[in-house]
Design a protein around this motif. Structure first.
Motif: not given
Length: 180
Positions: A39-50, A78-83
């Motif tokens: 889960t963390l890997k998926g969120v980190a990958t998406a966050y980096k892509a942003a 706003d981005l980090v809170d949304s994630i």
């Protein structure tokens, strides 16, 4: 005689029950940690892509704000809170080794920014240049399961920082207890 026979019958059942409980608990914990890592890997990958979608280099302006091209990362609350709100995962952007923007807040409700990432994590991320999963990352005295992904200047291997995604150990432990 009946008590002895009952004891002889119950002893193996109790022993088997305890062994099954221990084996199941260990297996569930291992699987849960694996699920947290994925889960963390998926969120980190998406966050980096942003951040990667913005062209330009990572840089620090004279006023201390961190930018990626024309995008002000320091102002991306706003981005980090949304994630965080959508995934339940805390996220953080680190420029170099300094925490710049995060969804993690301290006891006073202030964002945990400006502090340094731990030396052990920095060495692993810098040394190997690969994502790192850790079952014990301390952020402002709170322990997390964390996943770090290194960031590089576009088109180079020059280290710019990292993104972090994490879940508190309390959250994971409570989920494990509920499952067991």
């Amino acid at each position: 005689m009946k008590k002895k026979m009952l004891a002889l019958a119950l002893f193996p059942l109790l022993t088997m029950g305890i062994l099954i409980f221990l084996f199941t608990g260990t297996t569930i914990r291992k699987q849960m940690v694996e699920d947290v890592e994925n889960t963390l890997k998926g969120v980190a990958t998406a966050y980096k892509a942003a951040y990667d979608q913005n062209s330009g280099d990572y840089m620090e302006a004279d006023d201390g704000q961190i930018w990626k091209g024309a995008y002000n990362i320091s102002k991306s609350e706003d981005l980090v809170d949304s994630i965080h709100d959508e995934s339940g995962v805390d996220v953080m952007f680190c420029y170099g080794t300094r925490r710049v923007v995060t969804s993690i807040v301290d006891k006073n409700g202030e964002r945990v920014i400006g502090s340094e990432v731990g030396d052990a994590i920095v060495e692993k991320v810098l040394k190997d240049g690969k994502p790192v999963f850790s079952q014990k990352v301390s952020v402002d005295g709170q322990d997390y399961y964390g996943y770090y992904v290194p960031l590089y200047q576009p088109g180079t291997k020059e280290f710019a920082g990292s993104v972090f995604c994490g879940r508190t150990q309390n959250h994971v432990t409570q989920s494990l207890r509920n499952t067991i």
